[in-house]
Design a protein around this motif. Structure first.
Motif, PDB file in Angstrom:
ATOM      1  N   THR A  59       3.383   6.963  -5.299  1.00 43.35           N
ATOM      2  CA  THR A  59       3.182   7.027  -4.363  1.00 43.35           C
ATOM      3  C   THR A  59       1.343   7.723  -4.662  1.00 43.35           C
ATOM      4  O   THR A  59       1.222   8.041  -5.804  1.00 43.35           O
ATOM      5  CB  THR A  59       3.393   8.033  -3.614  1.00 43.35           C
ATOM      6  OG1 THR A  59       3.313   9.760  -4.675  1.00 43.35           O
ATOM      7  CG2 THR A  59       5.053   8.017  -2.911  1.00 43.35           C
ATOM      8  N   GLY A  60       0.083   7.415  -3.344  1.00 38.19           N
ATOM      9  CA  GLY A  60      -1.056   7.857  -4.070  1.00 38.19           C
ATOM     10  C   GLY A  60      -1.363   9.139  -4.102  1.00 38.19           C
ATOM     11  O   GLY A  60      -2.448   9.648  -4.962  1.00 38.19           O
ATOM     12  N   ALA A 174      -6.783   4.543  -3.850  1.00 39.08           N
ATOM     13  CA  ALA A 174      -6.485   3.721  -2.728  1.00 39.08           C
ATOM     14  C   ALA A 174      -6.233   2.744  -2.682  1.00 39.08           C
ATOM     15  O   ALA A 174      -5.511   0.979  -2.508  1.00 39.08           O
ATOM     16  CB  ALA A 174      -5.620   4.358  -1.369  1.00 39.08           C
ATOM     17  N   ARG A 175      -7.286   1.717  -1.974  1.00 37.58           N
ATOM     18  CA  ARG A 175      -8.720   0.781  -1.825  1.00 37.58           C
ATOM     19  C   ARG A 175      -9.398   0.139  -2.756  1.00 37.58           C
ATOM     20  O   ARG A 175     -10.020  -0.021  -1.829  1.00 37.58           O
ATOM     21  CB  ARG A 175      -8.299   0.709  -0.146  1.00 37.58           C
ATOM     22  CG  ARG A 175      -7.868   1.555   0.856  1.00 37.58           C
ATOM     23  CD  ARG A 175      -8.473   1.655   2.422  1.00 37.58           C
ATOM     24  NE  ARG A 175      -7.030   1.586   3.734  1.00 37.58           N
ATOM     25  CZ  ARG A 175      -7.185   3.445   3.794  1.00 37.58           C
ATOM     26  NH1 ARG A 175      -7.897   4.477   3.319  1.00 37.58           N
ATOM     27  NH2 ARG A 175      -5.338   2.614   4.573  1.00 37.58           N
ATOM     28  N   LYS A 205      -0.496  -0.635  -0.321  1.00 38.63           N
ATOM     29  CA  LYS A 205      -1.384  -1.131   0.855  1.00 38.63           C
ATOM     30  C   LYS A 205      -1.398  -2.114   0.961  1.00 38.63           C
ATOM     31  O   LYS A 205      -2.058  -2.887   1.855  1.00 38.63           O
ATOM     32  CB  LYS A 205      -2.589  -0.236   1.073  1.00 38.63           C
ATOM     33  CG  LYS A 205      -2.331   1.739   1.007  1.00 38.63           C
ATOM     34  CD  LYS A 205      -3.799   2.264   1.543  1.00 38.63           C
ATOM     35  CE  LYS A 205      -3.777   3.386   1.235  1.00 38.63           C
ATOM     36  NZ  LYS A 205      -2.775   4.465   2.098  1.00 38.63           N
TER      37      LYS A 205
HETATM   38  C1  LIG Z   1      -7.717   7.162   0.798  1.00 37.77           C
HETATM   39  C2  LIG Z   1      -6.371   7.513   0.264  1.00 37.77           C
HETATM   40  N1  LIG Z   1      -6.116   7.921  -0.501  1.00 37.77           N
HETATM   41  C3  LIG Z   1      -4.021   7.904  -1.124  1.00 37.77           C
HETATM   42  C4  LIG Z   1      -3.737   7.210   0.127  1.00 37.77           C
HETATM   43  C5  LIG Z   1      -2.370   7.564  -0.397  1.00 37.77           C
HETATM   44  O1  LIG Z   1      -1.221   8.154   0.077  1.00 37.77           O
HETATM   45  P1  LIG Z   1      -0.161   7.965  -0.573  1.00 37.77           P
HETATM   46  O2  LIG Z   1       0.687   9.656  -0.625  1.00 37.77           O
HETATM   47  O3  LIG Z   1       0.876   7.839   1.610  1.00 37.77           O
HETATM   48  O4  LIG Z   1       0.828   7.384  -0.639  1.00 37.77           O
HETATM   49  C6  LIG Z   1      -4.531   7.237   1.203  1.00 37.77           C
HETATM   50  C7  LIG Z   1      -3.359   6.524   2.185  1.00 37.77           C
HETATM   51  O5  LIG Z   1      -2.955   6.744   2.901  1.00 37.77           O
HETATM   52  C8  LIG Z   1      -5.511   7.421   1.279  1.00 37.77           C
HETATM   53  O6  LIG Z   1      -5.616   6.862   2.328  1.00 37.77           O
END
Ligand SMILES: Cc1ncc(COP(=O)(O)O)c(C=O)c1O
Length: 340
Positions: A59-60, A174-175, A205
């Motif tokens: 996960t991020g 993340a992006r 994503k």
């Molecule tokens: C800017 C950003 N960082 C990190 C994440 C990673 O989140 P996740 O833990 O849901 O994978 C997201 C996901 O929406 C995000 O938009």
């Protein structure tokens, strides 16, 4: 109907599914000692034009928090924008992983931390010596949470500030793929050459099932990260399935092709919105996120027709639209027709 809810709603790219299936044949060493993991490490080192240390997680949030915990002591402070994912969308995971480090937020257009405000906050928060919080990390997101991209020069300005105070620079990517796809700068120019110490490089994503790479540009720091990953329960035993995703993601620039598709979809959507009198753009559009406001009643009517997007409470009367590699031209055109 169009689904602009999130790029997390997109599916897994078939090449990545095939890679997971192929990795299932036979046995492989556990906990990252497998060949696919080595392959991902060498592909990322080639991509970033330097020897990087890589930790794959699912996960991020885990990538961000393990990265921050590695760079920031428990008595430290993390300085970021008020819109940051680590502030608003990761519950208390940053505090948990860092063992209690404090987050300080500043404003700034496009969710880019205002440098002057950042400098002031760092000064004030560290002013009382052991009575205060030790300024330790500046964290930026590329793309930002309002869909903007950082240039290498902008990133370098944060790095200069961080280095002048003995702090580290972390990038939530993340992006990151969408940022690279929209830029003429290389991944190296956007990160370590601009002073970034560690990056969470997202794949989920943008075509993966669940895979993010925490990339360290200084290998000495990464050993501690290994302990944080294990302690936090994110060291996968069947690690090869994380690696299989990333290996396919990096092969033949799939990651970049998918991000380009996603950005092209956003450009089509943005052009359509600009040609309508029923909505106007507030922010974003550098990658695959756009923030808009509608004329009264229009959002409700689009939602009733089955189009999908969310309100974005931090901007006045704003909604966020996100495209992905699975968005179709037909979806966009139907949305624009209905908008008009
Ligand atoms: C800017 C950003 N960082 C990190 C994440 C990673 O989140 P996740 O833990 O849901 O994978 C997201 C996901 O929406 C995000 O938009």
């Amino acid at each position: 109907m169009a689904n602009f809810g999130s790029d997390n709603t997109s599916g897994v790219h078939p090449t990545i599914v095939e890679s997971i299936v192929a990795a299932s044949a036979g046995a492989a060493p556990a906990y990252g000692a497998d060949d696919l993991t080595r392959s991902v490490e060498s592909k990322l080192s080639a991509l970033f034009e330097c020897d990087v240390t890589v930790l794959l997680v699912g996960t991020g949030t885990a990538a961000n928090c393990i990265g921050l915990a590695t760079l920031c002591p428990s008595v430290g402070g993390i300085f970021t924008h008020a819109e940051a994912h680590i502030v608003n969308d990761e519950s208390t995971a940053p505090e948990l992983y860092t063992g209690g480090a404090r987050q300080f937020t500043v404003g700034g257009d496009d969710a880019k931390p205002d440098l002057e405000e950042l400098e002031q906050k760092i000064e004030v928060s560290g002013a009382r010596g052991v009575h205060s919080v030790k300024p330790s990390v500046i964290s930026i997101s590329n793309l930002t949470e309002l869909g903007a991209r950082f240039s290498p020069d902008e990133t370098a300005a944060y790095s200069e500030l961080a280095k002048s105070r003995g702090m580290k620079l972390f990038m939530d990517g993340a992006r990151f793929a969408n940022a690279v796809a929209g830029s003429s700068d290389s991944p190296a120019d956007l990160t370590w050459r601009a002073g970034v110490d560690a990056l969470s490089f997202g794949a989920t994503k943008n075509g993966a099932m669940a895979a993010e790479a925490l990339v360290f540009f200084n290998p000495d720091e990464a050993m501690l990260a290994e302990f944080h990953r294990k302690r936090g329960g994110h060291l996968w035993s069947k690690h090869r399935y994380l690696a299989a995703q990333f290996d396919a993601y990096l092969e033949d620039d799939l990651w970049l092709d998918l991000a380009r598709m996603s950005n092209v979809n956003m450009a089509r959507l943005r052009d359509g919105i600009l040609s309508s009198h029923n909505a106007s753009i507030l922010a974003g559009g550098d990658g695959n996120e756009l923030f808009i406001t509608f004329k009264e009643g229009v959002a409700e009517s689009l939602l009733q027709r089955g189009h999908m997007f969310y309100a974005w409470p931090s901007l006045p009367n704003a909604y966020r639209l996100v495209t992905s590699f699975t968005t179709t031209a037909m979806e966009i055109d139907e949305f624009i027709d209905d908008l008009k």
